[in-house]
Design a protein around this motif. Structure first.
Motif, short mmCIF file in Angstrom:
data_model
loop_
_atom_site.label_atom_id
_atom_site.label_comp_id
_atom_site.label_asym_id
_atom_site.label_seq_id
_atom_site.Cartn_x
_atom_site.Cartn_y
_atom_site.Cartn_z
N ARG A 1 38.12 121.64 -29.06
CA ARG A 1 37.68 122.67 -28.54
C ARG A 1 36.04 123.30 -29.39
O ARG A 1 36.07 122.67 -30.41
CB ARG A 1 38.63 123.66 -29.51
N PRO B 1 50.01 133.79 -26.91
CA PRO B 1 49.66 132.67 -26.80
C PRO B 1 49.55 132.54 -28.76
O PRO B 1 49.64 131.34 -29.14
CB PRO B 1 47.92 132.93 -26.38
N GLY B 2 49.57 133.19 -29.50
CA GLY B 2 48.99 133.31 -30.92
C GLY B 2 47.64 132.78 -31.06
O GLY B 2 47.18 132.22 -30.18
N PRO B 3 47.28 133.04 -32.78
CA PRO B 3 47.60 134.09 -33.37
C PRO B 3 48.04 135.20 -33.60
O PRO B 3 47.17 136.18 -32.45
CB PRO B 3 46.90 133.69 -34.64
N HIS C 1 40.98 127.87 -21.26
CA HIS C 1 41.80 127.03 -22.01
C HIS C 1 43.55 126.59 -21.17
O HIS C 1 43.92 127.38 -21.55
CB HIS C 1 42.56 128.09 -22.93
N ASP D 1 38.56 126.91 -35.28
CA ASP D 1 40.29 126.90 -36.13
C ASP D 1 41.23 126.49 -35.14
O ASP D 1 40.83 127.36 -34.20
CB ASP D 1 40.16 127.60 -37.23
N SER D 2 42.37 125.71 -35.58
CA SER D 2 43.58 125.75 -34.83
C SER D 2 44.55 125.76 -35.66
O SER D 2 44.20 125.31 -36.23
CB SER D 2 43.21 124.59 -33.50
N THR D 3 45.45 126.10 -35.07
CA THR D 3 47.07 126.09 -35.51
C THR D 3 48.11 125.28 -34.51
O THR D 3 48.25 123.47 -34.74
CB THR D 3 47.70 127.14 -36.51
N ARG D 4 48.43 126.19 -33.68
CA ARG D 4 48.84 125.36 -32.17
C ARG D 4 48.45 124.83 -31.96
O ARG D 4 49.40 123.49 -31.48
CB ARG D 4 49.45 126.88 -31.85
N THR D 5 47.50 124.31 -30.94
CA THR D 5 46.59 123.58 -30.08
C THR D 5 46.54 122.67 -31.04
O THR D 5 46.89 121.26 -30.36
CB THR D 5 45.35 124.11 -29.13
N GLN E 1 46.51 126.09 -23.02
CA GLN E 1 47.77 127.30 -22.93
C GLN E 1 48.38 128.16 -22.00
O GLN E 1 49.37 128.20 -21.83
CB GLN E 1 46.79 127.92 -23.60
N1 CP Z 1 47.05 129.90 -29.20
C1 CP Z 1 46.33 128.84 -29.35
O1 CP Z 1 45.54 127.99 -28.40
O2 CP Z 1 46.92 129.10 -30.76
P1 CP Z 1 45.69 128.11 -31.83
O3 CP Z 1 43.99 129.03 -32.31
O4 CP Z 1 45.88 128.55 -33.14
O5 CP Z 1 45.40 126.58 -31.31
#
Ligand code: CP
Ligand code: ASP
Length: 318
Positions: free
Chosen positions: A116, A274-276, A146, A63-67, A149
Motif C-alpha cells: 500500500r 469500505p471503512g473506515p 484498491h 496506515d491500514s486496519t482492515r486490509t 477491496q
Molecule cells: N477498506 C480499507 O482499505 O480499510 P483500511 O484502510 O483499514 O485497510
C-alpha cells in the motif's frame, strides 16, 4: 494503465495491480474461489495449506486496519509465512530507496509483496521491478486503485443479492479521491451491473466522470431512489489540497445516508462502506449499525477474497 504486466501470456494472474484488464471470467473465478473457502455450515473460513513454504511480506507505507490484517490472516490460513515489514522502523529512514528496499527483501526469498502506498502506480513500478518471480498485490495506491477491496465488495454484493445483472448500485461521496470507487466501477461494470450510479458534490466528482460509463447524480435522494445496493465512501481529506467540502455538518445534511434517505432505496437494499467510516459525516450510526448494513460482513469476506487472489496467483506460477 500498464499493459498487463499483471497477466501472463496465457492470461493467468501474476500480480494484482488493478481491476482494469481483468475479464469477467477471471473476476468470476476469483469470486468463486473465495466462495470455496467458506464452510457453509457455520460461515467460518477454512484453512487450506496451498501457500505452505511460501513467504508473503506486507509493506504498508500508508496506515491500514482492515486490509493489512485480513491479508495477514488470509496468508496464514493458506499456511504461508508472513513477514510484517515495519516501514516506520526500517532503513528507509536512512535514505534507502524503495527499489533497494524491495530488492533487499526479495533476496530474503519473498514470494509475494502486499503493498500500500500513497502514490499512484507504485505497485506497477514494483511489479516491473521484481519481475515474474515475485508477485505484487496492490493493497491501495493513491487515488488510483484498491482492487482487493473492489473484489470483496463484488463478492459481498453477489452473496447478498445473488448476482449483478438486475441490480441498481449507487456509489456515494468522494468519488474523486477514492481509489475504492475507481476499482468498484471497473469491477461492477465488468460483472454486468444493470445500472451503476455515482453521486457526490461537484467538487468530489472526478473530471473524467462523464467518460466513466456510469449515471452521474448530484442529488442524494435521486441517486438512492430504488437502489438495491448503496455504497457510501469516506471523504478522503488526506488527499485534498484544500477544503473541497463545506463543514462536516453541511456535508452530512446533503450527502449523509440517514434512515429517512435509505427508505427511498428498495426495501431490501443493502448498505456498504469500505471503512473506515466517518459516522455523522457520510453515514448515520443508525444506518451503519442497522439491519440493512453489511459493513462488517464485507470485512469478513475480505479474508476469503484475499485468500482467493493469493492462491490463484500462486497456482498460476506453478
Ligand atoms: N477498506 C480499507 O482499505 O480499510 P483500511 O484502510 O483499514 O485497510
Ligand atoms: N480504506 C479504504 C482505502 O484505503 C477506504 C478509505 O480509506 O476511505 O482506500
Amino acid at each position: 494503465m500498464a499493459n498487463d504486466v499483471q497477466l501472463s501470456a496465457d492470461g493467468k494472474l501474476q500480480h494484482l495491480l488493478h481491476i482494469e484488464g481483468l475479464d469477467k471470467t477471471l473476476l468470476t473465478q476469483i469470486l468463486d474461489t473465495a466462495e470455496s473457502f467458506f464452510n457453509h455450515a457455520d460461515g467460518s473460513i477454512v484453512k487450506k495449506p496451498v501457500l505452505r513454504g511460501r513467504t508473503v511480506a506486507n509493506l504498508f507505507f500508508e496506515d491500514s486496519t482492515r486490509t493489512r490484517s485480513t491479508f495477514e490472516l488470509a496468508a496464514k490460513k493458506l499456511d504461508a509465512d508472513v513477514l510484517h515489514f515495519d516501514v516506520k522502523g526500517s532503513a528507509l529512514s536512512k535514505g534507502e530507496s524503495l527499489k533497494d528496499t524491495l530488492q533487499t527483501l526479495q533476496a530474503m526469498h519473498i514470494d509475494m509483496f502486499v503493498i500500500r502506498h500513497k502514490e499512484n502506480e507504485i505497485p506497477i513500478y514494483c511489479a516491473e521491478l521484481v519481475g515474474p518471480r515475485t508477485a505484487i498485490l496492490n493493497a491501495g495506491d493513491g487515488n488510483r486503485a484498491h482492487p482487493t477491496q473492489a473484489l470483496l465488495d463484488a463478492f459481498s454484493i453477489r452473496k447478498h443479492k445473488g448476482g449483478f445483472e438486475d441490480l441498481t448500485v449507487t456509489i456515494v461521496g468522494d468519488i474523486r479521491f477514492s481509489r475504492v470507487a475507481r476499482s468498484q466501477i471497473a469491477v461492477l461494470k465488468t460483472l454486468g451491473v444493470k445500472t451503476l450510479r455515482v453521486a457526490g458534490p461537484d467538487s468530489l466528482l472526478p473530471e473524467d466522470v462523464s467518460a466513466m460509463g456510469v449515471e452521474v447524480h448530484r442529488n442524494l435522494d435521486d441517486a438512492v431512489s430504488d437502489a438495491d445496493v448503496v455504497i457510501m465512501l469516506r471523504v478522503q481529506k488526506e488527499r485534498m489540497d484544500s477544503d473541497l467540502i463545506p463543514t462536516t455538518d453541511a456535508y452530512f445534511a446533503e450527502w449523509g445516508l440517514t434512515p429517512e434517505r435509505l427508505k427511498l432505496a428498495k426495501a431490501d437494499a443493502i448498505v456498504m462502506h469500505p471503512g473506515p467510516m466517518n459516522r455523522g459525516i457520510e453515514i448515520a450510526s443508525e444506518v451503519a449499525d442497522g439491519p440493512q448494513s453489511i459493513i462488517l460482513d464485507q470485512v469478513t469476506n475480505g479474508i476469503a477474497v484475499r485468500m482467493a487472489v493469493m492462491s490463484l496467483i500462486m497456482s498460476g506460477r506453478h
